[in-house]
Motif scaffolding. Structure first.
Motif, mmCIF file in Angstrom:
data_model
loop_
_atom_site.group_PDB
_atom_site.id
_atom_site.type_symbol
_atom_site.label_atom_id
_atom_site.label_comp_id
_atom_site.label_asym_id
_atom_site.label_seq_id
_atom_site.Cartn_x
_atom_site.Cartn_y
_atom_site.Cartn_z
ATOM 1 N N LEU A 62 0.703 -1.415 0.011
ATOM 2 C CA LEU A 62 -0.126 0.211 0.158
ATOM 3 C C LEU A 62 1.178 0.840 -0.356
ATOM 4 O O LEU A 62 2.048 1.602 0.612
ATOM 5 C CB LEU A 62 -0.724 0.112 1.119
ATOM 6 N N ARG A 64 0.636 4.237 0.842
ATOM 7 C CA ARG A 64 0.940 5.200 2.428
ATOM 8 C C ARG A 64 2.023 4.915 2.928
ATOM 9 O O ARG A 64 3.011 5.544 3.778
ATOM 10 C CB ARG A 64 -0.313 4.766 2.837
ATOM 11 N N TRP A 65 1.957 3.543 3.664
ATOM 12 C CA TRP A 65 3.177 3.196 4.725
ATOM 13 C C TRP A 65 4.752 3.087 4.179
ATOM 14 O O TRP A 65 5.383 3.542 5.047
ATOM 15 C CB TRP A 65 3.140 1.293 5.039
ATOM 16 N N ASP A 138 -0.480 4.510 13.775
ATOM 17 C CA ASP A 138 -2.015 5.018 13.140
ATOM 18 C C ASP A 138 -3.382 3.705 13.034
ATOM 19 O O ASP A 138 -4.093 3.537 13.327
ATOM 20 C CB ASP A 138 -1.487 4.489 11.869
ATOM 21 N N ARG A 139 -2.768 2.182 14.276
ATOM 22 C CA ARG A 139 -3.721 1.460 14.137
ATOM 23 C C ARG A 139 -3.241 1.040 15.033
ATOM 24 O O ARG A 139 -2.708 0.736 15.556
ATOM 25 C CB ARG A 139 -3.388 0.094 12.816
ATOM 26 N N ASN A 155 -9.999 8.069 12.681
ATOM 27 C CA ASN A 155 -10.560 6.447 12.260
ATOM 28 C C ASN A 155 -12.345 6.154 11.896
ATOM 29 O O ASN A 155 -12.965 5.651 11.020
ATOM 30 C CB ASN A 155 -10.098 5.800 12.270
ATOM 31 N N ASP A 190 -7.095 -5.768 10.174
ATOM 32 C CA ASP A 190 -7.057 -4.263 10.846
ATOM 33 C C ASP A 190 -8.429 -3.718 11.766
ATOM 34 O O ASP A 190 -8.631 -3.356 11.442
ATOM 35 C CB ASP A 190 -6.876 -3.726 9.325
ATOM 36 N N ASN A 192 -8.264 -0.573 12.789
ATOM 37 C CA ASN A 192 -8.711 0.323 11.690
ATOM 38 C C ASN A 192 -10.282 0.138 11.138
ATOM 39 O O ASN A 192 -10.699 1.061 11.358
ATOM 40 C CB ASN A 192 -7.579 1.261 10.952
ATOM 41 N N PHE A 196 -13.626 2.434 10.278
ATOM 42 C CA PHE A 196 -14.101 2.764 9.306
ATOM 43 C C PHE A 196 -15.542 2.391 9.380
ATOM 44 O O PHE A 196 -16.447 2.798 8.638
ATOM 45 C CB PHE A 196 -13.283 2.994 7.954
ATOM 46 N N TRP A 230 -6.652 -5.611 2.460
ATOM 47 C CA TRP A 230 -6.812 -5.033 1.767
ATOM 48 C C TRP A 230 -6.864 -4.461 0.038
ATOM 49 O O TRP A 230 -6.738 -3.702 -0.661
ATOM 50 C CB TRP A 230 -5.974 -3.357 1.821
ATOM 51 N N ASN A 260 -11.299 1.656 0.663
ATOM 52 C CA ASN A 260 -9.820 3.200 1.301
ATOM 53 C C ASN A 260 -9.882 2.656 0.252
ATOM 54 O O ASN A 260 -10.208 2.164 -1.163
ATOM 55 C CB ASN A 260 -8.571 1.995 1.647
ATOM 56 N N GLN A 286 -9.885 6.129 0.525
ATOM 57 C CA GLN A 286 -9.361 6.774 1.631
ATOM 58 C C GLN A 286 -7.625 6.743 1.025
ATOM 59 O O GLN A 286 -7.166 5.618 0.326
ATOM 60 C CB GLN A 286 -9.502 6.232 2.956
ATOM 61 N N ASP A 287 -7.032 7.487 1.047
ATOM 62 C CA ASP A 287 -5.509 7.344 1.527
ATOM 63 C C ASP A 287 -4.887 8.577 0.814
ATOM 64 O O ASP A 287 -4.065 9.033 0.603
ATOM 65 C CB ASP A 287 -4.830 6.450 0.974
ATOM 66 N N LYS A 307 -5.540 12.036 4.374
ATOM 67 C CA LYS A 307 -4.696 11.787 5.793
ATOM 68 C C LYS A 307 -3.686 11.897 5.247
ATOM 69 O O LYS A 307 -2.685 11.627 5.269
ATOM 70 C CB LYS A 307 -5.360 10.785 6.415
HETATM 71 C C1 GAL Z 1 -5.701 1.240 7.221
HETATM 72 C C2 GAL Z 1 -5.649 2.516 7.994
HETATM 73 C C3 GAL Z 1 -5.540 3.571 6.436
HETATM 74 C C4 GAL Z 1 -5.628 2.449 5.063
HETATM 75 C C5 GAL Z 1 -5.834 1.068 5.081
HETATM 76 C C6 GAL Z 1 -5.283 0.734 3.691
HETATM 77 O O1 GAL Z 1 -5.120 0.779 8.980
HETATM 78 O O2 GAL Z 1 -5.172 3.799 8.509
HETATM 79 O O3 GAL Z 1 -5.180 5.196 6.313
HETATM 80 O O4 GAL Z 1 -3.751 2.793 4.618
HETATM 81 O O5 GAL Z 1 -5.322 0.898 6.373
HETATM 82 O O6 GAL Z 1 -4.772 1.039 3.053
#
Ligand code: GAL
Length: 394
Positions: A62, A64-65, A138-139, A155, A190, A192, A196, A230, A260, A286-287, A307
């Motif tokens: 992903l 973002r990481w 984040d998580r 979240n 996850d 989070n 969501f 995801w 996401n 999302q992201d 974010k």
């Molecule tokens: C979540 C995170 C989101 C997104 C998702 C995977 O844990 O908070 O921002 O990255 O994982 O896309």
């Protein structure tokens, strides 16, 4: 002749069995069930006096990481820390091994974005035995009384924003006939993903209850709409099946609430390949992944929740340095900062099953075609290069 061949085959088969039978079997991966000795101080190899920060991220798959890891490493290194940065390929055992390795290498602080927030209890006890403070990044890390702080976004609000977008864009407050929606939720391990989902469902449920909004597949609960890791492909395949099963030529789909951007990408691909009605379908995400920024600009995705990861890393680094300095910050961390973004301190809402985790939360924002230029490009978060290609700038 046949007898000779048969004999040779038999002998080779016996030799193969002997080889595999005698070959030393690979050591089973030591489960973190006490089989890993807690590192004693002399196990830990610290560089002479340099502060070591261990950062454990879920994966590189992903977008973002990779950004999170880069932002965190750059800022800690700028403060003179040595950074150990590991990516676990979304494998729980790998993340546990990464954390054990970083403790053994002398980490003075751990920043962890959990693959599975409920799988780290014992390895974090190991960290505590080595007096290493832990930030859940984040998580939220669950079922552990040794998590010191949690830094993330609100979240639950991410889900609320996604649902509010759909309610607005479908004009559910005034629509006469029912609209159709499908749900694509996140990775069930996850933590989070549940936030969501709850935020979205709590917001959209009145319209489901009143049948102003109907999911023709009937797939509405968390687990039947979840998307392992995801995965874009899994999201795409699941939606293709739904489209071909419940949305024939004369039945329209009006919205897909995706948790996401990676799953939203799968949803858009499914609509492109398997949805023939061609009416606009409101897709959430999302992201702010690059591919999805393009899709928002070209109209195939309706919105994403942005974010600002750099800001999340700024808070994390400030908190980490305070912990390394022996402090236990609260609101004062925010008050003492010169941050030009909103961050709140929360000690009441993040119960990880063992304790209420003190949390710093940043604000997620809705991005649509209407505000993307102002919110993402004018602010410098994203830029276009000389060829007009979009890239994340900060
Ligand atoms: C979540 C995170 C989101 C997104 C998702 C995977 O844990 O908070 O921002 O990255 O994982 O896309």
């Amino acid at each position: 002749m046949k007898k000779v061949i048969a004999a040779l085959l038999t002998i080779s088969l016996i030799l193969v069995c002997l080889y595999f039978g005698l070959r030393p079997q690979p050591e089973p991966v030591a489960e973190v069930t006490g089989l890993i000795d807690a590192p004693t101080l002399d196990d830990i190899h610290t560089d002479d006096g340099q502060t070591i920060v261990g950062i454990s991220m879920p994966d590189r798959l992903l977008e973002r990481w990779n950004k999170d890891g880069s932002y965190l490493r750059a800022q800690f290194e700028k403060k003179g820390c040595k950074v150990l940065l590991r990516y676990a390929n979304n494998l729980i055992d790998t993340q546990i091994d990464d954390i054990v390795d970083m403790i053994r290498e002398g980490a003075d602080l751990l920043v962890i974005a959990a693959v599975d927030g409920s799988a780290l209890t014992e390895v974090l006890d190991l960290a505590k035995s080595a007096n290493v403070p832990i930030i859940a990044y984040d998580r939220l890390i669950m079922d552990s009384d040794v998590v010191d702080y949690y830094v993330s976004f609100d979240n639950y609000k991410v889900g609320v924003l996604q649902a509010q977008y759909i309610i607005r864009i479908l004009d559910l407050a005034h629509s006469e006939k029912p609209k159709h929606i499908e749900f694509v939720t996140g990775d069930p391990v996850d933590n989070n993903a549940r936030y969501f989902y709850n935020g979205a469902m709590d917001t959209i449920k009145p319209y489901l209850d009143s049948q102003k909004l109907i999911s023709l597949s009937g797939q509405v609960n968390f687990y039947e709409t979840a998307t392992a890791q995801w995965s874009t492909d899994i999201a795409q395949q699941r939606l293709q099946i739904i489209l071909n099963s419940y949305y024939p030529e004369n039945v329209t789909l009006d919205a897909v609430l995706c948790a996401n951007d990676s799953t939203a990408l799968g949803a858009v691909r499914a609509l492109e390949s398997d949805y023939t009605q061609k009416n606009p379908v409101a897709v959430t995400g999302q992201d702010g992944d690059i591919a999805n920024i393009y899709n928002i600009i070209n109209g195939t995705q309706g919105m994403t929740v942005f974010k600002a990861l750099r800001e999340e890393s700024v808070v994390t680094v400030a908190l980490g340095l305070a912990l390394l300095d022996g402090k236990r910050p609260a609101e004062d961390l925010i008050a003492a900062s010169d941050w030009d973004f909103k961050c709140s301190y929360n000690t009441t809402d993040y119960d990880n099953g063992k304790k209420l985790v003190a949390s710093y939360l940043l604000e997620p924002i809705t991005i649509t075609a209407d505000n993307i230029e102002h919110q993402l490009f004018d602010t410098g978060y994203y830029r276009r290069n000389s060829a007009g290609l979009i890239y994340a700038a900060k």
